[in-house]
Design an enzyme around this catalytic site. Structure first.
Site, PDB file in Angstrom:
ATOM      1  N   ASP A   1      -5.472  22.212   8.054  1.00 31.60           N
ATOM      2  CA  ASP A   1      -5.978  21.012   7.168  1.00 31.60           C
ATOM      3  C   ASP A   1      -7.067  21.383   6.010  1.00 31.60           C
ATOM      4  O   ASP A   1      -6.779  22.474   5.475  1.00 31.60           O
ATOM      5  CB  ASP A   1      -7.060  19.911   7.760  1.00 31.60           C
ATOM      6  CG  ASP A   1      -6.787  18.922   7.413  1.00 31.60           C
ATOM      7  OD1 ASP A   1      -5.908  18.404   6.497  1.00 31.60           O
ATOM      8  OD2 ASP A   1      -6.768  18.085   8.579  1.00 31.60           O
TER       9      ASP A   1
ATOM     10  N   GLU B   1      -0.519   0.795  -5.984  1.00 35.10           N
ATOM     11  CA  GLU B   1       0.106   2.067  -6.124  1.00 35.10           C
ATOM     12  C   GLU B   1       0.750   1.952  -7.233  1.00 35.10           C
ATOM     13  O   GLU B   1       1.207   3.168  -7.821  1.00 35.10           O
ATOM     14  CB  GLU B   1      -0.199   3.404  -5.105  1.00 35.10           C
ATOM     15  CG  GLU B   1      -1.197   3.267  -5.000  1.00 35.10           C
ATOM     16  CD  GLU B   1      -1.868   2.557  -3.550  1.00 35.10           C
ATOM     17  OE1 GLU B   1      -2.657   2.823  -3.347  1.00 35.10           O
ATOM     18  OE2 GLU B   1      -0.763   0.877  -3.605  1.00 35.10           O
TER      19      GLU B   1
ATOM     20  N   TYR C   1      -0.367   9.712   3.587  1.00 31.83           N
ATOM     21  CA  TYR C   1      -0.615  10.022   4.919  1.00 31.83           C
ATOM     22  C   TYR C   1       0.048  11.763   5.649  1.00 31.83           C
ATOM     23  O   TYR C   1       1.405  11.245   5.679  1.00 31.83           O
ATOM     24  CB  TYR C   1      -0.398   8.848   5.545  1.00 31.83           C
ATOM     25  CG  TYR C   1      -1.341   7.750   4.769  1.00 31.83           C
ATOM     26  CD1 TYR C   1      -2.846   8.249   4.993  1.00 31.83           C
ATOM     27  CD2 TYR C   1      -0.084   6.945   4.766  1.00 31.83           C
ATOM     28  CE1 TYR C   1      -3.500   6.969   4.004  1.00 31.83           C
ATOM     29  CE2 TYR C   1      -0.184   5.848   4.218  1.00 31.83           C
ATOM     30  CZ  TYR C   1      -2.391   6.080   3.614  1.00 31.83           C
ATOM     31  OH  TYR C   1      -3.025   4.235   2.579  1.00 31.83           O
ATOM     32  N   ARG C   2       0.236  12.865   6.039  1.00 31.70           N
ATOM     33  CA  ARG C   2       0.828  13.708   6.653  1.00 31.70           C
ATOM     34  C   ARG C   2       1.659  13.238   7.481  1.00 31.70           C
ATOM     35  O   ARG C   2       1.316  11.958   8.438  1.00 31.70           O
ATOM     36  CB  ARG C   2      -0.055  14.219   7.526  1.00 31.70           C
ATOM     37  CG  ARG C   2      -0.888  14.507   7.939  1.00 31.70           C
ATOM     38  CD  ARG C   2      -1.667  15.973   8.498  1.00 31.70           C
ATOM     39  NE  ARG C   2      -2.280  15.551   9.637  1.00 31.70           N
ATOM     40  CZ  ARG C   2      -4.004  15.429  10.295  1.00 31.70           C
ATOM     41  NH1 ARG C   2      -4.648  16.138   9.126  1.00 31.70           N
ATOM     42  NH2 ARG C   2      -4.016  15.570  11.374  1.00 31.70           N
TER      43      ARG C   2
ATOM     44  N   GLY D   1      -5.877   2.597   3.792  1.00 29.58           N
ATOM     45  CA  GLY D   1      -5.205   1.136   3.486  1.00 29.58           C
ATOM     46  C   GLY D   1      -3.710   1.322   4.515  1.00 29.58           C
ATOM     47  O   GLY D   1      -3.774  -0.067   5.658  1.00 29.58           O
TER      48      GLY D   1
ATOM     49  N   ASN E   1       1.050  -1.622  -0.548  1.00 31.92           N
ATOM     50  CA  ASN E   1      -0.218  -0.009   0.009  1.00 31.92           C
ATOM     51  C   ASN E   1       0.974   0.996  -0.436  1.00 31.92           C
ATOM     52  O   ASN E   1       2.038   1.018   1.000  1.00 31.92           O
ATOM     53  CB  ASN E   1      -0.682  -0.185   1.284  1.00 31.92           C
ATOM     54  CG  ASN E   1      -1.914   1.864   1.444  1.00 31.92           C
ATOM     55  OD1 ASN E   1      -2.664   1.721   0.626  1.00 31.92           O
ATOM     56  ND2 ASN E   1      -1.406   2.132   1.929  1.00 31.92           N
TER      57      ASN E   1
ATOM     58  N   TRP F   1      -2.469   7.473   9.419  1.00 38.94           N
ATOM     59  CA  TRP F   1      -3.288   6.814   8.841  1.00 38.94           C
ATOM     60  C   TRP F   1      -4.632   6.703   9.901  1.00 38.94           C
ATOM     61  O   TRP F   1      -5.218   5.723  10.730  1.00 38.94           O
ATOM     62  CB  TRP F   1      -2.631   5.234   9.846  1.00 38.94           C
ATOM     63  CG  TRP F   1      -1.708   5.116   8.269  1.00 38.94           C
ATOM     64  CD1 TRP F   1      -1.197   5.391   7.984  1.00 38.94           C
ATOM     65  CD2 TRP F   1      -0.552   3.703   8.804  1.00 38.94           C
ATOM     66  NE1 TRP F   1      -0.029   4.482   6.813  1.00 38.94           N
ATOM     67  CE2 TRP F   1       0.298   4.208   8.028  1.00 38.94           C
ATOM     68  CE3 TRP F   1      -0.318   3.007   9.668  1.00 38.94           C
ATOM     69  CZ2 TRP F   1       0.809   2.698   8.175  1.00 38.94           C
ATOM     70  CZ3 TRP F   1       0.947   2.092   9.670  1.00 38.94           C
ATOM     71  CH2 TRP F   1       1.573   1.497   8.797  1.00 38.94           C
TER      72      TRP F   1
END
Length: 499
Positions: free
Chosen positions: A286, A236, A176-177, A195, A172, A190
C-alpha cells in the site's frame, strides 16, 4: 481545453516531452512495478511511461506515472494553479447574493458555466465498441499488474468505481482498488469510511443487489476526481465538468442501471450481493510503504466488459513514498485549500507531507486571534472530511512557511513544551494505519506550535526571531550574489569532471 479521451492526453504528454515509450517486452507481474518505481523516484517524478510490449498482452499498452509530476498533474487538470479549481468550488458553495439588476446580469455567465458542467447522456460510446457478456467475460484479458511480491494477486489501482445511492439516486465515483479473483469475479475495496461503503449498507438494509461499474481511463480529470475528497453526495462527474468547463459525456451501461464515461477505455459492469459473505482481499503493498493484510470486502460478479477496439490500460503503483500518488495528493491539498478556508478563514496554509503518506501529518498555519485558537483549529480539522484521518496536527503562526519542512522542524522544536502544548485524543484513523490496536480507531496528537501568550499562561517574555538589518542586507547584496555565483560555477565544473 477538455480532453476528449486518454489518447488525446497521451498525445499532449508526448508533445510536452513528458512521455517515454518502452518497447522492450516487460511482464505485468512485478517487472512494470520495478521500472516504474525507479522512474517515479527520480527528481520531479521522471516521465510518464507507456509500455507498448507487455508480455502476454501485446495489443494493449500500459500507461503509468501519467500523473507523477506537478507539471503532468497541471496538464491533466488543464490549470496553471491548482487553487483555481478550489476557488471555482468555493464560489459555488458560497455564492454571493446579487443586490442589483447589474449584479444579477454578472451572475449569468457563471450560472451558464455551471449548467455547461452538468453530465450529459449520449447514445453512442467509444467504450462500447466491444461488448463481452456471459462466457466471453475474462477480466484477465487485460494487463492488470501484480505490483509487489507478497500481493495477494493482481489489482486494478486507478479505477473509477461507480455506484448510486438507492434512496436518493445520487452517484458516487470513488477510487477503490479492485482485486482480480476469477475471470468474472473481483473484490471491491470499499473502506468503511468511504461513499461506496455507505451505499453497501443501504442496499444491504433493503436486501437488494448493488449495481457497480468499474471505469478505466477517459479524460484524466475523470481519474483524478475519483480520488478527490468531495463532500458526501457531490457527484464527482459534475466536479469533473466544473474542472473541464464542459459536461462529461456518459452512456448507459449494457447490463446495469448506471451511466459511465462514454470515452473511457474499459468498463467492467456487474453487481454486489450484500447478503452474501464478504471475501478475502489482499495482502496489498500500500501507499504507506507496508503491506495491508488480508481483510474482508464485497465480492462483485461481472456481468459485462465493454472497451474500445484498441484500449490503453492506465494504472499506477503505490508503495514507499514518493510515488505517483504523491503528486495527485498534493494537487488535492492545493485544490481544497480554499474550501478549508471557507470553513476556517483563519487558516493561511496547510501541508500534508508526501513522506507522511498525507494522513500521518498535517502542518497548518493560522492567524491566531485568541487564547487556545490552535486547539479550535485542530478540532475543526479532525471533523472535516478526510482530514479526520490526520494522526498528527501541528499548528503554527501565520508567518511560518509550513511547506518548508526545515522551518517546520525549527519552529516545532523551539516553540513547543510537550507537557503544555500537546493533546492526545482518541478518534478515527485511516484503516491502512497498522500502528493502532483497532482498525480505523486510534490515537491522535495535536500540537500547538504557535507563539504563546500571557493569556495562555506563559509568564516569560517570548523571544524575537533573529533578522538582519535591511540596510546591511541591501549594501552587501552585490557581494553575496557574486560569491554565490562563483561557488555555483565551481560546483558545476566539478560535477562535469565527475561525469
Amino acid at each position: 481545453m477538455a480532453y476528449r479521451d486518454l489518447k488525446e492526453f497521451i498525445a499532449l504528454l508526448e508533445k510536452e516531452g513528458e512521455l517515454y515509450r518502452i518497447k522492450d517486452k516487460v511482464s505485468p507481474i512485478l517487472e512494470i512495478t520495478e521500472i516504474a518505481d525507479r522512474v517515479m523516484k527520480m527528481p520531479s517524478g521522471g516521465k510518464a511511461l507507456l509500455f507498448e510490449n507487455v508480455e502476454g498482452y501485446e495489443g494493449i499498452p500500459v500507461l503509468i506515472n501519467a500523473f507523477g509530476s506537478e507539471k503532468r498533474m497541471k496538464l491533466a487538470l488543464n490549470v496553471k494553479n491548482f487553487e483555481d479549481i478550489g476557488w471555482k468550488l468555493y464560489r459555488i458553495l458560497k455564492p454571493e447574493v446579487p443586490n442589483t439588476f447589474l449584479d444579477k446580469l454578472k451572475r449569468i455567465p457563471e450560472l451558464k458555466k455551471l449548467n455547461d458542467a452538468l453530465p450529459k447522456v449520449v447514445k453512442n460510446a467509444s467504450v462500447q465498441e466491444v461488448v463481452k457478456t456471459g462466457k466471453d467475460i475474462n477480466i484477465f484479458e487485460f494487463p492488470v499488474l501484480k505490483c509487489w511480491p507478497k500481493d495477494g494477486g493482481r489489482f486494478i489501482t486507478l479505477p473509477q468505481v461507480v455506484s448510486k445511492d438507492p434512496e436518493t439516486g445520487l452517484r458516487n465515483v470513488g477510487m477503490y482498488r479492485i482485486q482480480l479473483l476469477d475471470k468474472d469475479k473481483v473484490a471491491v475495496h470499499w473502506q468503511i469510511h468511504k461513499g461506496g461503503a455507505k451505499h453497501y449498507w443501504k442496499y444491504k438494509k433493503r436486501g437488494e443487489k448493488i449495481p457497480v461499474a468499474i471505469v478505466i481511463g477517459g479524460d484524466p480529470v475523470l481519474t483524478y476526481v475519483a480520488s478527490a475528497p468531495l463532500p458526501e453526495d457531490v457527484d464527482e462527474y459534475l466536479f469533473a465538468g466544473i474542472i473541464r468547463e464542459k459536461g462529461v459525456e456518459l452512456v448507459k451501461c449494457k447490463t446495469v442501471d448506471l451511466e459511465v464515461p462514454a470515452n473511457a477505455e474499459i468498463v467492467i459492469e456487474g453487481y454486489i450481493d450484500p447478503n452474501e459473505p464478504l471475501v478475502d482481499e489482499g495482502p496489498f503493498g500500500d501507499h504507506t510503504g507496508f503491506y495491508t493484510p488480508i481483510d474482508k470486502y464485497p465480492l462483485m460478479y461481472i456481468t459485462a466488459i465493454t472497451h474500445r477496439r484498441d484500449p490503453i490500460y492506465i494504472t499506477t503503483i503505490v508503495g514507499k513514498p514518493p510515488m505517483e500518488d504523491g503528486y495527485m495528493g498534493k494537487a488535492t491539498e492545493r485544490i481544497f485549500l480554499p474550501l478549508v478556508q471557507f470553513n476556517l478563514p483563519e487558516v493561511v496554509d496547510y501541508n500534508l507531507p508526501v513522506s507522511g503518506c498525507f494522513h500521518n501529518f498535517c502542518f497548518v498555519s493560522i492567524k491566531k486571534r485568541y487564547p487556545g485558537h490552535a486547539y479550535k483549529v485542530m478540532d475543526a480539522l479532525w471533523g472535516m472530511g478526510q482530514l479526520m484521518f490526520s494522526k498528527h496536527i501541528v499548528v503554527f503562526d501565520d508567518w511560518v512557511n509550513v511547506q518548508d519542512i526545515n522551518e517546520v522542524l525549527w519552529i516545532w522544536g523551539n516553540n513547543v513544551d510537550p507537557i503544555r502544548d500537546v493533546v492526545i485524543k482518541r478518534g478515527v484513523v485511516d484503516v491502512l494505519d497498522h500502528s493502532t490496536d483497532l482498525i480505523g480507531l486510534g490515537g491522535k496528537m495535536g500540537i500547538d506550535a504557535t507563539t504563546k501568550w500571557k493569556e495562555e499562561g506563559y509568564q516569560r517574555d517570548w523571544p524575537e526571531v533573529i533578522h538582519m538589518d535591511e540596510k546591511v542586507k541591501e549594501k552587501v547584496k552585490p557581494i553575496v550574489n557574486k560569491v554565490i555565483k562563483d561557488i555555483l560555477k565551481k560546483e558545476i565544473e566539478d560535477l562535469k569532471k565527475k561525469l
